[in-house]
Design a protein around this motif. Structure first.
Motif, PDB file in Angstrom:
ATOM      1  N   ARG A  96       0.861  -1.178   0.000  1.00  9.72           N
ATOM      2  CA  ARG A  96       0.000   0.000   0.000  1.00  9.72           C
ATOM      3  C   ARG A  96       0.902   1.233   0.000  1.00  9.72           C
ATOM      4  N   THR A  97       0.688   2.144  -0.944  1.00 14.11           N
ATOM      5  CA  THR A  97       1.495   3.361  -1.008  1.00 14.11           C
ATOM      6  C   THR A  97       0.736   4.571  -0.495  1.00 14.11           C
ATOM      7  N   LEU A  98      -0.602   4.490  -0.440  1.00 12.21           N
ATOM      8  CA  LEU A  98      -1.417   5.580   0.063  1.00 12.21           C
ATOM      9  C   LEU A  98      -2.674   4.996   0.678  1.00 12.21           C
ATOM     10  N   ASP A  99      -2.942   5.363   1.928  1.00 12.64           N
ATOM     11  CA  ASP A  99      -4.171   4.910   2.584  1.00 12.64           C
ATOM     12  C   ASP A  99      -5.361   5.648   2.009  1.00 12.64           C
ATOM     13  N   GLY A 100      -6.426   4.927   1.795  1.00 13.29           N
ATOM     14  CA  GLY A 100      -7.648   5.540   1.308  1.00 13.29           C
ATOM     15  C   GLY A 100      -8.442   6.126   2.457  1.00 13.29           C
ATOM     16  N   SER A 101      -9.379   7.007   2.126  1.00 14.29           N
ATOM     17  CA  SER A 101     -10.267   7.549   3.141  1.00 14.29           C
ATOM     18  C   SER A 101     -11.649   7.712   2.542  1.00 14.29           C
ATOM     19  N   PHE A 102     -12.622   7.733   3.407  1.00 18.09           N
ATOM     20  CA  PHE A 102     -14.007   7.867   2.981  1.00 18.09           C
ATOM     21  C   PHE A 102     -14.650   8.899   3.900  1.00 18.09           C
ATOM     22  N   GLN A 103     -14.382  10.143   3.601  1.00 22.68           N
ATOM     23  CA  GLN A 103     -14.913  11.243   4.400  1.00 22.68           C
ATOM     24  C   GLN A 103     -15.791  12.116   3.521  1.00 22.68           C
ATOM     25  N   PHE A 104     -16.625  12.904   4.162  1.00 24.55           N
ATOM     26  CA  PHE A 104     -17.516  13.805   3.439  1.00 24.55           C
ATOM     27  C   PHE A 104     -16.702  14.742   2.550  1.00 24.55           C
ATOM     28  N   LYS A 105     -17.033  14.808   1.290  1.00 20.94           N
ATOM     29  CA  LYS A 105     -16.414  15.665   0.272  1.00 20.94           C
ATOM     30  C   LYS A 105     -14.981  15.314  -0.087  1.00 20.94           C
ATOM     31  N   LYS A 106     -14.374  14.381   0.603  1.00 24.40           N
ATOM     32  CA  LYS A 106     -13.010  13.999   0.244  1.00 24.40           C
ATOM     33  C   LYS A 106     -12.906  12.477   0.293  1.00 24.40           C
ATOM     34  N   ARG A 107     -13.000  11.867  -0.860  1.00 28.32           N
ATOM     35  CA  ARG A 107     -12.897  10.420  -0.947  1.00 28.32           C
ATOM     36  C   ARG A 107     -11.752  10.070  -1.889  1.00 28.32           C
ATOM     37  N   HIS A 108     -10.990   9.099  -1.495  1.00 27.22           N
ATOM     38  CA  HIS A 108     -10.019   8.528  -2.424  1.00 27.22           C
ATOM     39  C   HIS A 108      -9.712   7.109  -1.985  1.00 27.22           C
ATOM     40  N   SER A 109      -9.450   6.287  -2.970  1.00 31.33           N
ATOM     41  CA  SER A 109      -9.166   4.888  -2.682  1.00 31.33           C
ATOM     42  C   SER A 109      -7.697   4.722  -2.322  1.00 31.33           C
ATOM     43  N   SER A 110      -7.399   3.603  -1.701  1.00 28.40           N
ATOM     44  CA  SER A 110      -6.003   3.283  -1.416  1.00 28.40           C
ATOM     45  C   SER A 110      -5.268   3.100  -2.735  1.00 28.40           C
ATOM     46  N   GLU A 111      -3.981   3.384  -2.712  1.00 27.91           N
ATOM     47  CA  GLU A 111      -3.167   3.186  -3.906  1.00 27.91           C
ATOM     48  C   GLU A 111      -2.152   2.096  -3.615  1.00 27.91           C
ATOM     49  N   TRP A 112      -1.857   1.307  -4.644  1.00 26.52           N
ATOM     50  CA  TRP A 112      -1.078   0.092  -4.489  1.00 26.52           C
ATOM     51  C   TRP A 112       0.106   0.053  -5.435  1.00 26.52           C
TER      52      TRP A 112
END
Length: 140
Positions: A96-112
């Motif tokens: 995993r190179t970047l942890d994903g987050s699932f927050q209001f108005k800011k979502r991004h998936s983890s990067e691998w």
């Protein structure tokens, strides 16, 4: 109108060459024959193919795939997809190179990152090829 059929894309010509340009997923034999790959459960194998499919030759380390999307793509529950990601990490196929987050108005998936492909000018670490199963102690 002629009765001749139009050549379809992706056909093989008389010399065995492909006549079209289709994308494909390449998995090397040395990877498929490794102890780590042979010990993977089916959901982890399917997830590895999905991650490899998302790799375009230059985006290693930035392959974005969330657990939710992976679960949908490989037709398993989110918990099973999460376990598949963990299994691939434990056996050295991905990092995993970047942890994903699932927050209001800011979502991004983890990067691998696929460890068996070069990443940002660094050679592939191929950690999965050195993985060995744990030997369980023999009870006396």
């Amino acid at each position: 109108m002629s009765n001749r059929k139009k050549p379809r894309r992706g056909r093989i010509d008389a010399k065995g060459r492909s006549t079209g340009t289709h994308r494909y997923v390449m998995l090397y034999h040395h990877l498929l024959n490794s102890a780590a790959y042979r010990s993977l459960k089916p959901p982890a194998r399917a997830l590895l193919v999905e991650l490899r499919k998302l790799y375009n030759g230059s985006n290693n380390g930035r392959i974005g795939l969330s657990v939710r999307k992976a679960a949908t793509d490989i037709h398993v529950a989110k918990a099973t997809a999460s376990k598949a990601f963990q299994e691939l990490q434990d056996k050295g196929f991905i990092k995993r190179t970047l942890d994903g987050s699932f927050q209001f108005k800011k979502r991004h998936s983890s990067e691998w990152e696929l460890t068996f492909e070069d990443c940002d000018g660094r050679s592939a670490t191929k950690e999965c090829l050195s993985w060995r199963p744990e030997k369980k102690p023999v009870p006396k």
